[in-house]
Scaffold this active site. Sequence first.
Site, PDB file in Angstrom:
ATOM      1  N   ARG A 174     -10.148   0.425  15.638  1.00  0.00           N
ATOM      2  CA  ARG A 174     -10.034   1.248  14.442  1.00  0.00           C
ATOM      3  C   ARG A 174     -11.012   0.721  13.392  1.00  0.00           C
ATOM      4  O   ARG A 174     -11.850   1.447  12.905  1.00  0.00           O
ATOM      5  CB  ARG A 174      -8.588   1.218  13.930  1.00  0.00           C
ATOM      6  N   MET A 213      12.812  24.492   2.901  1.00  0.00           N
ATOM      7  CA  MET A 213      12.094  23.748   1.862  1.00  0.00           C
ATOM      8  C   MET A 213      13.058  22.977   0.964  1.00  0.00           C
ATOM      9  O   MET A 213      12.790  21.844   0.573  1.00  0.00           O
ATOM     10  CB  MET A 213      11.251  24.703   1.015  1.00  0.00           C
ATOM     11  N   LYS A 261       0.842  -1.202   0.000  1.00  0.00           N
ATOM     12  CA  LYS A 261       0.000   0.000   0.000  1.00  0.00           C
ATOM     13  C   LYS A 261       0.878   1.254   0.000  1.00  0.00           C
ATOM     14  O   LYS A 261       2.075   1.176   0.309  1.00  0.00           O
ATOM     15  CB  LYS A 261      -0.906  -0.016   1.230  1.00  0.00           C
ATOM     16  N   TYR A 277      16.688  29.529   9.412  1.00  0.00           N
ATOM     17  CA  TYR A 277      15.454  30.253   9.760  1.00  0.00           C
ATOM     18  C   TYR A 277      15.233  30.275  11.263  1.00  0.00           C
ATOM     19  O   TYR A 277      15.419  29.275  11.954  1.00  0.00           O
ATOM     20  CB  TYR A 277      14.247  29.592   9.110  1.00  0.00           C
TER      21      TYR A 277
HETATM   22  C1  LIG Z   1      -0.196  -1.937   6.692  1.00  0.00           C
HETATM   23  C2  LIG Z   1      -0.779  -3.134   7.312  1.00  0.00           C
HETATM   24  C3  LIG Z   1       0.019  -4.250   7.582  1.00  0.00           C
HETATM   25  C4  LIG Z   1       1.524  -4.230   7.454  1.00  0.00           C
HETATM   26  O1  LIG Z   1       2.036  -3.612   8.621  1.00  0.00           O
HETATM   27  P1  LIG Z   1       3.615  -3.405   8.842  1.00  0.00           P
HETATM   28  O2  LIG Z   1       3.720  -2.817  10.200  1.00  0.00           O
HETATM   29  O3  LIG Z   1       4.078  -2.482   7.784  1.00  0.00           O
HETATM   30  O4  LIG Z   1       4.232  -4.747   8.735  1.00  0.00           O
HETATM   31  C5  LIG Z   1      -0.612  -5.388   8.041  1.00  0.00           C
HETATM   32  N1  LIG Z   1      -1.952  -5.419   8.240  1.00  0.00           N
HETATM   33  C6  LIG Z   1      -2.741  -4.351   8.017  1.00  0.00           C
HETATM   34  C7  LIG Z   1      -4.202  -4.434   8.274  1.00  0.00           C
HETATM   35  C8  LIG Z   1      -2.185  -3.174   7.550  1.00  0.00           C
HETATM   36  O5  LIG Z   1      -2.960  -2.109   7.354  1.00  0.00           O
END
Ligand SMILES: *Cc1c(COP(=O)(O)O)cnc(C)c1O
Length: 362
Positions: A136, A305, A35, A257
């Site tokens: 969640r 930046m 993802k 800055y």
């Molecule tokens: C992103 C995700 C993972 C992978 O988690 P990592 O900590 O990157 O190994 C596994 N399960 C779900 C539901 C996720 O959203």
Amino acid sequence: MPRPTRIDIDLEALAHNVRLAKTLAGTAKVMTAVKADAYGHGLLQCARVLANSADALAVAICEEAVALRNAGITVPILVLEGPFDTEDLRVINQYDLWSVVHHKHQLALFSEADTRTIPSRRDIGLWLKVDTGMHRLGFSPAAVPPALTALQTAGYPSPTIISHLAIAEKPEDSTSHQQFARWHSLTEALGGSTSLLNSAGLMGRLGGQSDWIRPGYMLYGGRPGGLFESLPLRPVMHFTSRIMATRRVPVGDTVGYGGRWIAGRPSVIATIPVGYGDGYPRTALDGTPVGIAGQICPLVGRVSMDMITVDITDHPNATVNSPVELWGKSLSVDTVAAHTQTIGYELMTRLPARTPRHWLGG
Ligand SMILES: *Cc1c(COP(=O)(O)O)cnc(C)c1O
């Protein structure tokens, strides 16, 4: 000469890490998370490597899965957030995707209890999400048996039960204890296929919890919480640049800055052409480590930046054009994250298009 700031993605390191994940997983199947553009490493480039050895891929949303299918990836792909609407349901069917079902409205989509929906194939893999305590996503444990029955009645014979740990890197934590207890009592009662662990769970060798492991971060060489240092993971992302300017700064003068950093001694300051516009975090504190020609030097002054400033007073060999490592082979992204009030996951996934990426190997 082009601006020397760049990201190299080592696909051989990725292949090495997924092999390690498979070894740690033992007999469990491995679903690799790609993802968010493969955690900033390039969705298609990484998926092509991972699809060689993983049993399945995981994405957050349908759009990511469609990009994979359009690129010719044929392994199973799970959509972790499931469908948002009937258009997503159509995509899941058309592109032969697996889907999480985490909420009543998705149950209705798949079972056609909702008359607005389009027909759904019954041979797609459904993953019923249970909320064991992260709060969640997912059905409460008590709501899982009726949800499962509804799906089975609708013609989906054997959904996989899936849950997610809130503090996987700390299995001894009371929240983890509670999650494991709820998980085991539910899955033992139900039977069937299950999936619980992410990278931290796998790296902490919390084996025996489920049939499918879902690693993401570790594949890219990340160590959740900076832990698990003994595992021979290889960093995949190398974020580098070169010194563009140096100057002497007298005692009492400030750098950058807001004048945040004040020279406490006669200092030599190197300017590097990388800033928050390139994905280097503006939250970096004075003292954040920066690799300069093989030596760690402290960041001083606020991140701009397009540039950062580094104290190279104790590194007399450093000069214009010396190589700089922001994170990668010898300076881990988790170490940098620890100085920047965030986690390596975020540093990796928020790199903007301006920063050129190059893929090696694979
Ligand atoms: C992103 C995700 C993972 C992978 O988690 P990592 O900590 O990157 O190994 C596994 N399960 C779900 C539901 C996720 O959203």
